[in-house]
Write an enzyme that holds these catalytic residues in place. Structure first.
Site, PDB file in Angstrom:
ATOM      1  N   ASP A 153       0.849  -1.187   0.000  1.00 12.59           N
ATOM      2  CA  ASP A 153       0.000   0.000   0.000  1.00 12.59           C
ATOM      3  C   ASP A 153       0.888   1.241   0.000  1.00 12.59           C
ATOM      4  O   ASP A 153       2.114   1.141   0.106  1.00 12.59           O
ATOM      5  CB  ASP A 153      -0.973  -0.011   1.171  1.00 12.59           C
ATOM      6  CG  ASP A 153      -0.292   0.011   2.528  1.00 12.59           C
ATOM      7  OD1 ASP A 153       0.938   0.173   2.570  1.00 12.59           O
ATOM      8  OD2 ASP A 153      -0.990  -0.152   3.542  1.00 12.59           O
ATOM      9  N   SER A 154       0.288   2.396  -0.138  1.00 13.01           N
ATOM     10  CA  SER A 154       1.081   3.595  -0.406  1.00 13.01           C
ATOM     11  C   SER A 154       1.546   4.334   0.830  1.00 13.01           C
ATOM     12  O   SER A 154       2.385   5.221   0.743  1.00 13.01           O
ATOM     13  CB  SER A 154       0.260   4.567  -1.251  1.00 13.01           C
ATOM     14  OG  SER A 154      -0.827   5.075  -0.489  1.00 13.01           O
ATOM     15  N   GLY A 155       0.970   4.005   1.992  1.00  9.39           N
ATOM     16  CA  GLY A 155       1.165   4.815   3.186  1.00  9.39           C
ATOM     17  C   GLY A 155       0.025   5.803   3.372  1.00  9.39           C
ATOM     18  O   GLY A 155      -0.079   6.461   4.415  1.00  9.39           O
ATOM     19  N   GLY A 156      -0.839   5.911   2.366  1.00 10.71           N
ATOM     20  CA  GLY A 156      -1.936   6.860   2.438  1.00 10.71           C
ATOM     21  C   GLY A 156      -2.931   6.565   3.540  1.00 10.71           C
ATOM     22  O   GLY A 156      -3.538   7.488   4.098  1.00 10.71           O
ATOM     23  N   PHE A 157      -3.128   5.281   3.850  1.00 14.41           N
ATOM     24  CA  PHE A 157      -4.103   4.964   4.896  1.00 14.41           C
ATOM     25  C   PHE A 157      -3.656   5.524   6.238  1.00 14.41           C
ATOM     26  O   PHE A 157      -4.491   5.846   7.096  1.00 14.41           O
ATOM     27  CB  PHE A 157      -4.320   3.455   5.009  1.00 14.41           C
ATOM     28  CG  PHE A 157      -5.390   3.092   6.007  1.00 14.41           C
ATOM     29  CD1 PHE A 157      -6.722   3.329   5.736  1.00 14.41           C
ATOM     30  CD2 PHE A 157      -5.052   2.535   7.230  1.00 14.41           C
ATOM     31  CE1 PHE A 157      -7.711   3.017   6.664  1.00 14.41           C
ATOM     32  CE2 PHE A 157      -6.028   2.221   8.164  1.00 14.41           C
ATOM     33  CZ  PHE A 157      -7.364   2.457   7.871  1.00 14.41           C
ATOM     34  N   ASP A 171      -2.537   8.406  -1.673  1.00 13.86           N
ATOM     35  CA  ASP A 171      -3.887   8.962  -1.604  1.00 13.86           C
ATOM     36  C   ASP A 171      -4.198   9.399  -0.183  1.00 13.86           C
ATOM     37  O   ASP A 171      -3.434   9.128   0.749  1.00 13.86           O
ATOM     38  CB  ASP A 171      -4.916   7.928  -2.068  1.00 13.86           C
ATOM     39  CG  ASP A 171      -5.049   6.773  -1.077  1.00 13.86           C
ATOM     40  OD1 ASP A 171      -4.011   6.320  -0.529  1.00 13.86           O
ATOM     41  OD2 ASP A 171      -6.180   6.320  -0.817  1.00 13.86           O
ATOM     42  N   GLN A 202     -11.262   7.531  -4.591  1.00 14.90           N
ATOM     43  CA  GLN A 202     -11.786   8.100  -3.356  1.00 14.90           C
ATOM     44  C   GLN A 202     -13.049   8.906  -3.683  1.00 14.90           C
ATOM     45  O   GLN A 202     -13.559   8.836  -4.782  1.00 14.90           O
ATOM     46  CB  GLN A 202     -10.724   8.956  -2.667  1.00 14.90           C
ATOM     47  CG  GLN A 202      -9.530   8.177  -2.128  1.00 14.90           C
ATOM     48  CD  GLN A 202      -9.866   7.322  -0.909  1.00 14.90           C
ATOM     49  OE1 GLN A 202     -10.985   7.356  -0.384  1.00 14.90           O
ATOM     50  NE2 GLN A 202      -8.897   6.550  -0.444  1.00 14.90           N
ATOM     51  N   ASP A 208      -8.170  -7.350   0.862  1.00 15.71           N
ATOM     52  CA  ASP A 208      -7.231  -7.525   1.962  1.00 15.71           C
ATOM     53  C   ASP A 208      -7.907  -7.060   3.234  1.00 15.71           C
ATOM     54  O   ASP A 208      -8.818  -6.233   3.201  1.00 15.71           O
ATOM     55  CB  ASP A 208      -5.947  -6.715   1.744  1.00 15.71           C
ATOM     56  CG  ASP A 208      -6.126  -5.255   2.180  1.00 15.71           C
ATOM     57  OD1 ASP A 208      -5.712  -4.918   3.308  1.00 15.71           O
ATOM     58  OD2 ASP A 208      -6.723  -4.468   1.413  1.00 15.71           O
ATOM     59  N   CYS A 261     -13.967 -28.128   8.138  1.00  9.11           N
ATOM     60  CA  CYS A 261     -12.685 -27.599   7.661  1.00  9.11           C
ATOM     61  C   CYS A 261     -11.642 -28.707   7.679  1.00  9.11           C
ATOM     62  O   CYS A 261     -11.555 -29.484   8.633  1.00  9.11           O
ATOM     63  CB  CYS A 261     -12.234 -26.441   8.559  1.00  9.11           C
ATOM     64  SG  CYS A 261     -10.622 -25.741   8.119  1.00  9.11           S
ATOM     65  N   CYS A 267      -8.261 -28.055   7.324  1.00  8.96           N
ATOM     66  CA  CYS A 267      -6.916 -27.540   7.577  1.00  8.96           C
ATOM     67  C   CYS A 267      -6.243 -28.371   8.670  1.00  8.96           C
ATOM     68  O   CYS A 267      -6.906 -29.085   9.415  1.00  8.96           O
ATOM     69  CB  CYS A 267      -6.954 -26.064   7.965  1.00  8.96           C
ATOM     70  SG  CYS A 267      -7.406 -25.713   9.680  1.00  8.96           S
ATOM     71  N   CYS A 322      -7.652 -28.008  12.280  1.00  3.33           N
ATOM     72  CA  CYS A 322      -8.905 -28.720  12.551  1.00  3.33           C
ATOM     73  C   CYS A 322      -8.718 -30.241  12.516  1.00  3.33           C
ATOM     74  O   CYS A 322      -9.452 -30.966  13.189  1.00  3.33           O
ATOM     75  CB  CYS A 322      -9.976 -28.286  11.550  1.00  3.33           C
ATOM     76  SG  CYS A 322     -10.524 -26.582  11.801  1.00  3.33           S
ATOM     77  N   HIS A 352      -5.655 -21.169  10.774  1.00  3.43           N
ATOM     78  CA  HIS A 352      -7.009 -21.624  10.439  1.00  3.43           C
ATOM     79  C   HIS A 352      -7.827 -20.514   9.772  1.00  3.43           C
ATOM     80  O   HIS A 352      -8.498 -20.750   8.759  1.00  3.43           O
ATOM     81  CB  HIS A 352      -7.736 -22.106  11.691  1.00  3.43           C
ATOM     82  CG  HIS A 352      -9.216 -22.223  11.489  1.00  3.43           C
ATOM     83  ND1 HIS A 352      -9.794 -23.313  10.858  1.00  3.43           N
ATOM     84  CD2 HIS A 352     -10.234 -21.364  11.777  1.00  3.43           C
ATOM     85  CE1 HIS A 352     -11.102 -23.129  10.787  1.00  3.43           C
ATOM     86  NE2 HIS A 352     -11.391 -21.957  11.329  1.00  3.43           N
TER      87      HIS A 352
END
Length: 377
Positions: free
Chosen positions: A93-97, A147, A190, A267, A305, A307, A310, A336
């Site tokens: 990500d850009s760092g914008g968040f 952004d 945005q 994500d 499940c 995995c 489990c 899990h």
């Protein structure tokens, strides 16, 4: 072009689709969920375990890696893939968040953003040029334009000015990008919760011809119906033949709703964060393994499940690990939960291919939320 994207199958009754995304570090089908590895690690898991559960792409955080250990250190190690021993695709990500999440520690100006570091209190400056330079040095397959995510309570005047500035930052990000042949730069739509601003911003970004597009500024506390309405207004204005990424969404109901509206990538820290707090995602909804009712429960977390958690461990044992504050507990629940979400994405892709997406969605959500009427992000 650093990436290639192709839509393989379209659902006849919605905007859902199966695509193929080719990156410098592997090819995978979408819709796909990206585990979050903020500081070049998906917390508690090894790269080998990520491969076991079917992860094809992970997300790392530009802001945090810029502060520690520094992009120069990562570049000296051979880039982010070698640094974290992950041979799959990576998105940064850009760092914008952090402009949004560190609201008390930053000042937004036309040239960029001044941050007060959460590590040592020192003042840092992030601009589109700095963000892209850091991401170029990190070497991820997909990088993001710088952004601003407007706060939930922002009024129209602020959001309109912010979106216009984010568009100018997108243009500067494109000009600053040094390696378009090996790193795909995505633009971020945005516009807050104003459909007309979203549409205008999407159209302006598309005119800049990014290789992919993200929808940002959602899942920040608004009612989910608002998010769905914004997606319905925005996504039709994004190119059909390029990947679409909804940032920060990881709950099953929101994933289904976004896939239905044409989103390809997701994500969220949700599955890993709740795992560290003792909560598992199961086919019957969330299960808080810390609860006293599981002290003598010898069932798996989820009988549906397959995995290794489990197949191997009981709820009673997992509860014991959390109450004894053993590190294995968060590790096993993280494994899990990510397996669960990646398997869900696999099921979604199969259902689209087989023309039964709506039926799969309804059956899954009916079971998942049977005892939990509130469906949050």
């Amino acid at each position: 072009m650093a990436i290639r994207f192709e839509v393989l199958v379209r659902d006849r009754r919605s905007g859902a689709r199966v695509g193929r995304l080719v990156t410098p570090h592997g090819t995978f089908e979408t819709p796909m969920f990206m585990p979050v590895g903020t500081q070049a690690t998906v917390k508690t898991l090894t790269p080998e375990e990520l491969r076991e559960i079917g992860a094809k792409i992970v997300l790392a955080n530009t802001y945090h890696l810029w502060l520690r250990p520094g992009e120069d250190v990562v570049a000296e190690a051979g880039g982010l893939h070698r640094f974290m021993a992950w041979d799959g695709a990576i998105l940064t990500d850009s760092g914008g968040f952090q402009v949004f999440s560190l609201a008390e520690r930053r000042r937004v100006e036309e040239e960029g953003v001044y941050f007060r570091s959460h590590l040592d209190g020192s003042v840092k400056f992030m601009s589109p040029e700095v963000s892209i330079a850091v991401q170029n040095a990190l070497g991820a397959d997909i990088i993001m334009a710088f952004d601003e995510c407007p706060p939930l309570e922002a009024d129209r005047a602020y959001v309109e000015a912010s979106a216009a500035r984010t568009l100018r930052w997108a243009e500067r990000s494109l000009r600053a990008h040094r390696y378009p042949e090996r790193q795909a730069l995505f633009g971020i739509v945005q516009g807050g919760f104003y459909p007309d601003l979203r549409v205008a911003h999407a159209r302006a970004l598309v005119a800049l011809d990014f290789p992919g597009y993200a929808v940002g500024g959602l899942s920040i506390g608004e009612p989910k119906e608002v998010m769905y309405r914004i997606l319905e207004e925005t996504v039709p204005h994004l190119p059909e033949g390029k990947p679409r990424y909804l940032m920060g969404v990881g709950s099953p109901d929101a994933i289904f709703a976004a896939v239905e509206r044409g989103i390809d990538l997701f994500d969220s820290v949700l599955p890993t964060r709740i795992a560290r707090n003792g909560t598992a995602m199961t086919s019957r909804g969330r299960l808080v393994v810390r609860n006293a009712e599981y002290r003598r429960s010898w069932e798996p977390l989820d009988a549906n499940c397959d995995c290794k958690v489990c197949r191997t461990f009981t709820r009673g044992y997992l509860r014991h690990l959390f109450h004894a504050e053993e590190m294995l507990g968060p590790r096993l629940l993280t494994y899990h939960n990510l397996y669960f979400l990646l398997s869900l994405m696999e099921g979604i892709r199969a259902s689209i291919r087989e023309g039964r997406f709506q039926e799969f969605k309804e059956a899954f959500l009916s079971a998942y939320y049977a005892d939990q009427p509130h469906r949050g992000f």
